[in-house]
Design an enzyme around this catalytic site. Sequence first.
Site, mmCIF file in Angstrom:
data_model
loop_
_atom_site.group_PDB
_atom_site.id
_atom_site.type_symbol
_atom_site.label_atom_id
_atom_site.label_comp_id
_atom_site.label_asym_id
_atom_site.label_seq_id
_atom_site.Cartn_x
_atom_site.Cartn_y
_atom_site.Cartn_z
ATOM 1 N N GLY A 17 0.843 -1.200 0.000
ATOM 2 C CA GLY A 17 0.000 0.000 0.000
ATOM 3 C C GLY A 17 0.872 1.240 0.000
ATOM 4 O O GLY A 17 1.796 1.333 0.808
ATOM 5 N N CYS A 37 -1.648 10.274 5.413
ATOM 6 C CA CYS A 37 -0.629 10.328 4.360
ATOM 7 C C CYS A 37 -0.916 11.465 3.390
ATOM 8 O O CYS A 37 -2.045 11.604 2.916
ATOM 9 C CB CYS A 37 -0.652 9.004 3.610
ATOM 10 N N ARG A 96 20.583 9.391 16.221
ATOM 11 C CA ARG A 96 21.544 10.130 15.387
ATOM 12 C C ARG A 96 21.993 9.310 14.190
ATOM 13 O O ARG A 96 22.631 9.798 13.280
ATOM 14 C CB ARG A 96 22.722 10.604 16.229
ATOM 15 N N GLY A 128 -3.629 1.714 11.434
ATOM 16 C CA GLY A 128 -3.093 2.864 12.152
ATOM 17 C C GLY A 128 -4.223 3.616 12.821
ATOM 18 O O GLY A 128 -4.497 3.460 14.001
#
Length: 426
Positions: free
Chosen positions: A247, A254, A355, A314
């Site tokens: 997807g 999005c 980092r 989600g």
Amino acid sequence: MKLAGEYLTFDDTVIVPGLSPVEPHEVDITGMATKGIHISIPILSSPMDTVTEDRMAIALARLGAVGVIHRNLSREEQASMVKRVKEAVPSPWMEVPRASIREDPGILPMRMAESGSRALLLLDGPRLAGILLDPSADPGVWHGKAVWLWRLMTTIKPMPSLDSEGRLLVGAAVSPYDIERAKALEKAGADFLVTDVAHLHNENALGMLSRLVKSVSIEVVAGNLGTREGVLDTLTKAEGVAGLRMGISSGSICSTGEVAGAAVPTLTAVLNARSALEELGLADKIPVIADGGIRNPGDAAKAIIAGASSVMLGRFLAGTLEAPGPVINVGGKRYKPYRGMASRGAMEKRHAADRYSRPSKALEEGVEGLVEFTGSVVTRLGEMALGLQAALGYAGAPNIRRAWSASLARVTPQGRSEVKPHDVIF
Ligand code: IMP
């Protein structure tokens, strides 16, 4: 210029009803998260910092689904979350024979304290005879939770998602470029890894994926992909991939389709994966996970009929108590934060937390917002799982594998509005 054809979305289609050999409550919705991991509720939670941390992953695995811990954290923090899931008590409830309570009513508070759980399932022989809740638990949350727990336990009878040592299963997200993180997650006990790249179909990313798969002994799900060619290239360039996350641009947060103009809607992406897998003779070997834009059980069922073995959610889970983030009151209504992992806030956090993270683009491809607070994830999972049984029942499919032979039909926009509630004032 080449026009690639038409891309179908969930809303363009309906499920064609078929002859069902079973009642909806008998539909087996056991799905696959990876080649080797079967789950009794075919749901994975998205690796997003407003959806899946240890609390969500624990709740989902206890209920028969599985969580994928996000990577917007340092390696150490993500690995600690994985460890906490592996160390959690595998069941949110204890099973207590009803007869033993008649003999010794004091057993209940003792068992609750022992198990650290807030619910006891009362068994009458093997039959579920009742659910007892911890009286100190928030009644607003727990009442709904008990009702759904009851429905789930009596209808789907999900098995907790457990590893061979009886610990809860958990996945974790990685960038294919971060082999050190992958190794740390494996060491912490992660059962599988999921690559977390917006466009995996990239020569560098596939080269790194191939290294990643060889560097760990746990399974790796590859994504995100949208096209048939993307799947074919992934499976040839990175041998050993154990699942496909399909997807591009359908996610509720999005903005890729808008800012970058690129998309393969989830339903089409799943169909593309299926066509590639069929071409390779791997259709029932490598599971497809439909990811993005799944709003309800109907969408999940359409993705499964198209060829998915499970779905990734989600927004559907972001409003729950178990998702990270506070409950926010706005005008008397309760909300929780939800944001894309490529939103400005999430990207800033990722680069600050790690980092080693590798910013590949400067473009924001996600938005930040709020979703309604929906109570415990038990309720949401119950709604999705029971709805999925009903939807597959309409399709005439007694299980997910048989659903792959069911059909979808295309509807016109007029048909789309007719099959929704209409002409009624709410
Ligand atoms: P939802 O279930 O519709 O909310 O979609 C969730 C999915 O959206 C995730 O599993 C990711 O594949 C995708 N996603 C997460 N963050 C972003 C972003 O910032 N931009 C684009 N897609 C995203």
